[in-house]
Design an enzyme around this catalytic site. Sequence first.
Site, PDB file in Angstrom:
ATOM      1  N   LYS A  71      22.451 -28.114   1.836  1.00 52.44           N
ATOM      2  CA  LYS A  71      21.169 -27.428   1.609  1.00 52.44           C
ATOM      3  C   LYS A  71      20.170 -28.366   0.930  1.00 52.44           C
ATOM      4  O   LYS A  71      19.022 -28.483   1.351  1.00 52.44           O
ATOM      5  CB  LYS A  71      21.447 -26.235   0.687  1.00 52.44           C
ATOM      6  CG  LYS A  71      20.691 -24.977   1.079  1.00 52.44           C
ATOM      7  CD  LYS A  71      20.965 -23.904   0.078  1.00 52.44           C
ATOM      8  CE  LYS A  71      21.592 -22.689   0.735  1.00 52.44           C
ATOM      9  NZ  LYS A  71      21.812 -21.600  -0.214  1.00 52.44           N
ATOM     10  N   LYS A  84      23.665  -3.812  -0.457  1.00 52.55           N
ATOM     11  CA  LYS A  84      24.389  -4.382  -1.601  1.00 52.55           C
ATOM     12  C   LYS A  84      23.923  -3.759  -2.921  1.00 52.55           C
ATOM     13  O   LYS A  84      24.734  -3.416  -3.777  1.00 52.55           O
ATOM     14  CB  LYS A  84      24.145  -5.896  -1.604  1.00 52.55           C
ATOM     15  CG  LYS A  84      24.383  -6.608  -2.902  1.00 52.55           C
ATOM     16  CD  LYS A  84      24.104  -8.089  -2.784  1.00 52.55           C
ATOM     17  CE  LYS A  84      22.705  -8.492  -3.195  1.00 52.55           C
ATOM     18  NZ  LYS A  84      22.446  -8.515  -4.625  1.00 52.55           N
ATOM     19  N   GLY A  92      14.683   4.974  12.334  1.00 50.87           N
ATOM     20  CA  GLY A  92      15.292   3.953  13.189  1.00 50.87           C
ATOM     21  C   GLY A  92      16.798   3.930  13.054  1.00 50.87           C
ATOM     22  O   GLY A  92      17.424   4.976  12.833  1.00 50.87           O
ATOM     23  N   VAL A 148      14.974 -16.693  -2.224  1.00 49.62           N
ATOM     24  CA  VAL A 148      14.098 -16.420  -3.378  1.00 49.62           C
ATOM     25  C   VAL A 148      13.761 -17.736  -4.086  1.00 49.62           C
ATOM     26  O   VAL A 148      12.594 -18.040  -4.349  1.00 49.62           O
ATOM     27  CB  VAL A 148      14.762 -15.435  -4.373  1.00 49.62           C
ATOM     28  CG1 VAL A 148      13.906 -15.272  -5.623  1.00 49.62           C
ATOM     29  CG2 VAL A 148      14.997 -14.087  -3.713  1.00 49.62           C
ATOM     30  N   ASP A 186      20.784 -26.871  -6.659  1.00 48.46           N
ATOM     31  CA  ASP A 186      21.775 -26.072  -5.925  1.00 48.46           C
ATOM     32  C   ASP A 186      23.117 -26.805  -5.887  1.00 48.46           C
ATOM     33  O   ASP A 186      23.175 -28.020  -6.076  1.00 48.46           O
ATOM     34  CB  ASP A 186      21.279 -25.794  -4.501  1.00 48.46           C
ATOM     35  CG  ASP A 186      21.930 -24.572  -3.891  1.00 48.46           C
ATOM     36  OD1 ASP A 186      21.323 -23.479  -3.935  1.00 48.46           O
ATOM     37  OD2 ASP A 186      23.068 -24.696  -3.384  1.00 48.46           O
ATOM     38  N   CYS A 198      19.728  -7.043   0.657  1.00 51.78           N
ATOM     39  CA  CYS A 198      19.415  -6.335  -0.593  1.00 51.78           C
ATOM     40  C   CYS A 198      19.824  -4.868  -0.616  1.00 51.78           C
ATOM     41  O   CYS A 198      20.646  -4.469  -1.435  1.00 51.78           O
ATOM     42  CB  CYS A 198      17.923  -6.450  -0.889  1.00 51.78           C
ATOM     43  SG  CYS A 198      17.441  -8.127  -1.258  1.00 51.78           S
ATOM     44  N   GLY A 226      19.297  -2.745   6.821  1.00 54.70           N
ATOM     45  CA  GLY A 226      20.296  -3.807   6.686  1.00 54.70           C
ATOM     46  C   GLY A 226      19.739  -4.833   5.724  1.00 54.70           C
ATOM     47  O   GLY A 226      18.896  -4.520   4.888  1.00 54.70           O
ATOM     48  N   LYS A 250      14.344  -3.114 -11.016  1.00 53.36           N
ATOM     49  CA  LYS A 250      14.607  -3.731  -9.720  1.00 53.36           C
ATOM     50  C   LYS A 250      15.556  -2.859  -8.890  1.00 53.36           C
ATOM     51  O   LYS A 250      15.325  -2.572  -7.711  1.00 53.36           O
ATOM     52  CB  LYS A 250      15.191  -5.126  -9.944  1.00 53.36           C
ATOM     53  CG  LYS A 250      15.802  -5.776  -8.737  1.00 53.36           C
ATOM     54  CD  LYS A 250      14.764  -6.234  -7.742  1.00 53.36           C
ATOM     55  CE  LYS A 250      15.427  -6.694  -6.465  1.00 53.36           C
ATOM     56  NZ  LYS A 250      14.625  -7.468  -5.610  1.00 53.36           N
TER      57      LYS A 250
HETATM   58  C1  UDX Z   1      13.844  -5.411   0.440  1.00 59.16           C
HETATM   59  C2  UDX Z   1      12.662  -4.935  -0.429  1.00 59.16           C
HETATM   60  O1  UDX Z   1      11.596  -4.509   0.415  1.00 59.16           O
HETATM   61  C3  UDX Z   1      12.205  -6.044  -1.370  1.00 59.16           C
HETATM   62  O2  UDX Z   1      11.191  -5.549  -2.233  1.00 59.16           O
HETATM   63  C4  UDX Z   1      13.405  -6.504  -2.200  1.00 59.16           C
HETATM   64  O3  UDX Z   1      13.038  -7.549  -3.081  1.00 59.16           O
HETATM   65  C5  UDX Z   1      14.529  -6.960  -1.288  1.00 59.16           C
HETATM   66  O4  UDX Z   1      14.893  -5.894  -0.376  1.00 59.16           O
HETATM   67  P1  UDX Z   1      14.094  -6.838   2.684  1.00 59.16           P
HETATM   68  O5  UDX Z   1      15.548  -6.558   2.594  1.00 59.16           O
HETATM   69  O6  UDX Z   1      13.656  -8.225   2.984  1.00 59.16           O
HETATM   70  O7  UDX Z   1      13.368  -6.440   1.300  1.00 59.16           O
HETATM   71  O8  UDX Z   1      13.469  -5.953   3.852  1.00 59.16           O
HETATM   72  P2  UDX Z   1      12.643  -4.603   4.011  1.00 59.16           P
HETATM   73  O9  UDX Z   1      11.399  -4.900   4.722  1.00 59.16           O
HETATM   74  O10 UDX Z   1      12.537  -3.844   2.749  1.00 59.16           O
HETATM   75  O11 UDX Z   1      13.581  -3.814   5.042  1.00 59.16           O
HETATM   76  C6  UDX Z   1      14.938  -3.520   4.743  1.00 59.16           C
HETATM   77  C7  UDX Z   1      15.569  -2.773   5.894  1.00 59.16           C
HETATM   78  O12 UDX Z   1      15.047  -1.461   5.991  1.00 59.16           O
HETATM   79  C8  UDX Z   1      15.346  -3.409   7.281  1.00 59.16           C
HETATM   80  O13 UDX Z   1      16.567  -3.344   7.993  1.00 59.16           O
HETATM   81  C9  UDX Z   1      14.287  -2.537   7.913  1.00 59.16           C
HETATM   82  O14 UDX Z   1      14.383  -2.521   9.311  1.00 59.16           O
HETATM   83  C10 UDX Z   1      14.631  -1.171   7.321  1.00 59.16           C
HETATM   84  N1  UDX Z   1      13.479  -0.261   7.240  1.00 59.16           N
HETATM   85  C11 UDX Z   1      12.426  -0.551   6.434  1.00 59.16           C
HETATM   86  C12 UDX Z   1      13.509   0.916   7.973  1.00 59.16           C
HETATM   87  O15 UDX Z   1      14.467   1.207   8.709  1.00 59.16           O
HETATM   88  N2  UDX Z   1      12.460   1.798   7.851  1.00 59.16           N
HETATM   89  C13 UDX Z   1      11.393   1.551   7.047  1.00 59.16           C
HETATM   90  O16 UDX Z   1      10.482   2.402   6.992  1.00 59.16           O
HETATM   91  C14 UDX Z   1      11.359   0.340   6.325  1.00 59.16           C
END
Ligand code: UDX
Length: 448
Positions: free
Chosen positions: A35, A269, A259, A12, A30, A266, A263, A209
Amino acid sequence: MVKIGIFGAGYVGLSTAVCLAEKYDITLIDIDPEKVGSINNNRSPIFEKDLDDLLNSALKNKKFEARLFSDKFSPFDLIFITVGTPSESDGYIDLQYVRNVSKALLYRKEEFFLSNQQTLIVLRSTVIPGTTNQFFKLFETKRLARIAFSPEFLAQGTAIHDTLFPRRIILGTNDKETSMTLKEFYFDFYNKKKIPLFTMTIESAEFTKYIANAFLAMKISFVNEMADLVEKVANAEIDDIIQGVGSDPRISPHFLRAGIGFGGSCFPKDVQALIRFGENISAETPSILSSVLKVNENRPFRLIKLLREELGDLNGKKIAILGLAFKPGTNDIREAPSLRIIQALWRAGTLIKVHDPLIPRMNLQSYSRFSVEVHHNILDCVRGADACLLLTEWSEYAETNLEDLTKEMNKKIIIDGRRIFLKTNIPTNVRYITIGNPHNRFTPINHT
Ligand code: UDX
């Protein structure tokens, strides 16, 4: 020129920094010397689309540099805090990095703050409601700086795009004046683009959030549970159903891809932290959130179950894994379903071969204890395998012809955890099993 300090060079902080460096004077701060060194040497520690180019031009324009927390600084107009808020072992949010920044800002106030409360501190780390005021309100009461909470909604793989074109901006402050100052900054950066902007209290912004992430995670667990029902019924297909269901704008078709579960850094956790927070403030466990996690934790084992239905005892079988990242477009394997699947396969005594397009940029330490055989070529990975499990929907895999892919496999069994081959030509000698679709399940093939 507006001078901005950003604490925390995670994905971020770094994505925000290189985007803002197009217009402002940026110092990214940091605690990790490796890094900081790597960023200043034009090597991004993370893989993110367009990040390398933006980092390169930010360094060239000399309006950007990464510095160590222990260095000396001179005051900033604006301070963004984007440090990590990981989970403790019991699921509670770990606020040590937020606390450390707050302490440093207080002890070293002359270094960081302009006089007359002109500096604005904006917390962007994901924190449970109450945290911003708990750690930063004193800067307002002591008249050192003003404070705000403005969450990020960046998804990995699209972090740069999401920074430059946010769907909305949430702005939480304790007073209208601070809200106006931050609004003006956003207007300036986004060139008056029409981005929906919502002002509210800091606590509401903190909740926004969490609740957004929890809702998206809930959609995924919901569709996955429905997919398990659908695949037991001949001729039914989850995507067709979701098309119909999602056409209602009250539902929307987004985040309803069935699916192997969610994972990443975000969703798991944040849902866990919200559960613990709920238990703390109401003495009850939020039941929907608990079910969201429970469904998700079981997803990897669905795939193992499908594999057992095909191969019986897994001991000594050779299994190829395509995809380790928690989603395409990233080298991040935090909380990736691949880890739990590989662990279960290892316990069952299988020989595991793995491939991911970003393996050269992955830290595979957590996988090494399962004696995985790492491959840099897809066909090498599947050669001689008794089955192939597809775990990440990389376009490289979707573009592979199933006939070529399975040519040198011992048994031509594909278990597709992301449903990417469903709409392709599936050769008749390939046993293709996927989630949310009964394809093949009613027509066993004899492979001997
Ligand atoms: C997420 C939120 O989208 C973002 O707004 C927030 O700030 C941080 O968390 P991110 O973790 O990067 O972002 O990925 P995201 O695209 O949301 O996917 C999260 C997980 O859900 C992935 O493992 C993805 O494969 C899974 N997923 C997503 C599904 O299994 N099905 C879906 O329809 C969408």
